[in-house]
Write a protein that holds these residues in place. Structure first.
Motif, mmCIF file in Angstrom:
data_model
loop_
_atom_site.group_PDB
_atom_site.id
_atom_site.type_symbol
_atom_site.label_atom_id
_atom_site.label_comp_id
_atom_site.label_asym_id
_atom_site.label_seq_id
_atom_site.Cartn_x
_atom_site.Cartn_y
_atom_site.Cartn_z
ATOM 1 N N UNK A 92 7.645 0.486 1.591
ATOM 2 C CA UNK A 92 7.394 1.904 1.883
ATOM 3 C C UNK A 92 6.383 2.752 1.207
ATOM 4 N N UNK A 93 5.831 2.642 -0.198
ATOM 5 C CA UNK A 93 4.882 3.028 -0.999
ATOM 6 C C UNK A 93 3.558 3.291 -0.013
ATOM 7 N N UNK A 94 3.364 1.972 0.809
ATOM 8 C CA UNK A 94 1.715 2.552 1.886
ATOM 9 C C UNK A 94 2.117 3.033 3.012
ATOM 10 N N UNK A 95 3.288 3.052 3.389
ATOM 11 C CA UNK A 95 3.928 3.176 5.131
ATOM 12 C C UNK A 95 4.258 4.644 4.481
ATOM 13 N N UNK A 96 4.577 5.592 3.274
ATOM 14 C CA UNK A 96 4.416 6.900 2.861
ATOM 15 C C UNK A 96 3.456 7.229 3.115
#
Length: 106
Positions: A92-96
């Protein structure tokens, strides 16, 4: 009780990480703007992922330095699950980072 925890440590870690991911998402949704929500979520997911990764890296030396510790087997049994959890929180860090870039009106 300790045998049950040792057998189900992966499930318990998975439940904890799922709750953490959902909690961070809900917490960041209360930001005033969408951009601020993505920034807050991105920062907290990243800090959480690096914290879990550090914990995963320290389990091996910690169990080696303290061989007589009561929960030594539980830590060793859950070490891989903790490392995978760091990766799962990093997604989710990369997705954000990618979500606002990919869905802009170019």
């Amino acid at each position: 009780m300790l045998d049950w925890i040792t057998r189900h440590i992966t499930l318990l870690i998975g439940i904890a990480v799922t709750g953490t991911i959902i909690g961070i998402g809900i917490m960041s949704a209360f930001e005033p703007t969408t951009a601020a929500a993505f920034i807050a979520a991105r920062q907290i997911y990243g800090l959480t992922a690096i914290g879990i990764l550090i914990c995963a890296c320290l389990i091996g030396p910690f169990t080696w330095a303290f061989p007589g510790m009561p929960l030594n087997g539980v830590l060793r049994a859950g070490r891989r699950a903790v490392g995978v959890s760091a990766f799962v929180v990093a997604i989710p860090h990369v997705a954000c980072y990618l979500w606002p870039v990919l869905f802009k009106n170019w």
